[in-house]
Design an enzyme around this catalytic site. Structure first.
Site, PDB file in Angstrom:
ATOM      1  N   ASP A 184      47.868  48.951  40.859  1.00  0.00           N
ATOM      2  CA  ASP A 184      47.082  48.242  41.861  1.00  0.00           C
ATOM      3  C   ASP A 184      48.046  47.663  42.883  1.00  0.00           C
ATOM      4  O   ASP A 184      49.131  47.201  42.540  1.00  0.00           O
ATOM      5  CB  ASP A 184      46.201  47.164  41.231  1.00  0.00           C
ATOM      6  CG  ASP A 184      46.971  46.086  40.490  1.00  0.00           C
ATOM      7  OD1 ASP A 184      47.431  45.127  41.147  1.00  0.00           O
ATOM      8  OD2 ASP A 184      47.118  46.203  39.259  1.00  0.00           O
ATOM      9  N   ASP A 198      37.680  40.927  41.702  1.00  0.00           N
ATOM     10  CA  ASP A 198      38.825  40.225  41.108  1.00  0.00           C
ATOM     11  C   ASP A 198      38.479  38.748  41.075  1.00  0.00           C
ATOM     12  O   ASP A 198      38.555  38.045  42.088  1.00  0.00           O
ATOM     13  CB  ASP A 198      40.061  40.501  41.971  1.00  0.00           C
ATOM     14  CG  ASP A 198      41.317  39.782  41.483  1.00  0.00           C
ATOM     15  OD1 ASP A 198      41.220  38.960  40.551  1.00  0.00           O
ATOM     16  OD2 ASP A 198      42.400  40.056  42.052  1.00  0.00           O
ATOM     17  N   GLU A 254      39.431  35.356  39.114  1.00  0.00           N
ATOM     18  CA  GLU A 254      40.496  34.832  38.260  1.00  0.00           C
ATOM     19  C   GLU A 254      40.856  33.415  38.676  1.00  0.00           C
ATOM     20  O   GLU A 254      40.196  32.812  39.527  1.00  0.00           O
ATOM     21  CB  GLU A 254      41.724  35.745  38.344  1.00  0.00           C
ATOM     22  CG  GLU A 254      42.270  35.902  39.765  1.00  0.00           C
ATOM     23  CD  GLU A 254      43.563  36.698  39.824  1.00  0.00           C
ATOM     24  OE1 GLU A 254      44.609  36.110  39.477  1.00  0.00           O
ATOM     25  OE2 GLU A 254      43.519  37.881  40.207  1.00  0.00           O
TER      26      GLU A 254
END
Length: 302
Positions: free
Chosen positions: A100, A189, A191
């Protein structure tokens, strides 16, 4: 579970392949990742005013600079050396290696990564509703052109706008999907907040609602279920370990250790595993939990 999730039953037996050959390929992959992703701008001219690579990024990260695992690295650390851990080695035949990347990697030499054995890539497209990766075109199209299966990810900032607004921004700025056999569903994403309060100032129930808002909107726009990238510790702390998404959304687990470990509630297995993060300059290492055939099924919407 829908067929887009990949279970352990699809894995090929280790004994069918010579260990030395597989580990030799692994060594080439890791070496190429360290070499190629550490050299932004190696293949073509950079866009104007890109974010310069930051081996030791300032705390907190500036808006737009977050990468997949930025908050994880700050809060949970990474004691790994970048090599595939024991669990990954045991299942290496059925675990496709991927990377990534974000603006920190600049222009990537995708042909070098392809030749080393990397077969999929996820590229940061957007963050919140104001940031677009200036290197997105080179990274997203470049990985596709060498033969990789690629996808895009969105770095969520739930404190800045609604889940629906961020899903629309993502889908309209690189996070879309097409059934061409080489495009993976978009990734949320979600987090640790690299900019401040760990849970972005939201209660557990408010965070679950925000995630639901995002994934429902993304599916309405693209027809695909969002892959959710997170860590078990963050998910427990900030969603109350909600089990609401395990039956629909593939899991990308971040855990920088020798095994995947405990998964968040609702998921019986992971689809992707980010097993180490060397920071923004070098990039991150990932394994797909299945064979190449199963990765193609995920790309095709199966």
């Amino acid at each position: 579970m829908p067929s887009s999730h990949t279970s352990s039953t699809s894995r090929a037996p280790w004994r069918r392949h010579p260990r030395a050959t597989v580990l030799g390929t692994l060594a080439a992959v890791v070496s190429a990742l360290a070499l190629v992703l550490a050299l932004p701008g190696a293949t073509s001219a950079a866009p104007s005013s890109p974010q310069a690579p930051q081996p030791n990024p300032p705390q907190p990260v500036k808006p737009g600079e977050a990468w997949m695992g930025a908050g994880v690295q700050m809060h949970e650390g990474d004691s790994t050396d970048g090599s595939v851990p024991d669990e990954g080695r045991r299942n290496l035949v059925a675990s496709v290696h991927g990377v990534d990347v974000s603006s920190h990697q600049g222009n990537v030499s995708w042909s070098t990564l392809w030749n080393s054995g990397v077969r999929f890539a996820y590229v940061k497209a957007t963050e919140a509703t104001s940031y677009k990766n200036p290197y997105f075109t080179q990274q997203y199209n470049g990985s596709y052109n060498v033969g990789m299966i690629r996808g895009a990810y969105h770095f969520a900032v739930p404190s800045s706008s609604s889940g629906a607004a961020q899903a629309r921004y993502f889908a309209n700025n690189g996070g879309g999907w097409s059934k061409d056999g080489k495009t993976l569903p978009g990734v949320l994403d979600i987090e640790y907040n690299p900019y401040g309060s760990t849970c972005y100032g939201k209660s557990n129930s408010a965070m679950v609602s925000w995630v639901r808002d995002f994934v429902n909107t993304y599916k309405s726009l693209t027809g695909r279920d969002t892959v959710i990238y997170t860590t078990t510790n963050w998910w427990k702390q900030c969603t109350g370990n909600s089990g609401a998404f395990g039956s629909s959304n593939p899991l990308w687990i971040a855990r920088y250790a020798s095994s995947v470990g405990e998964l968040p509630a609702g998921w019986g297995f992971h689809t992707f595993w980010q097993y180490t993060s060397s920071g923004p300059t070098v990039g991150d290492h990932n394994l797909f939990n299945g064979s190449m055939d199963r990765l193609k099924v995920l790309a095709n919407g199966g």
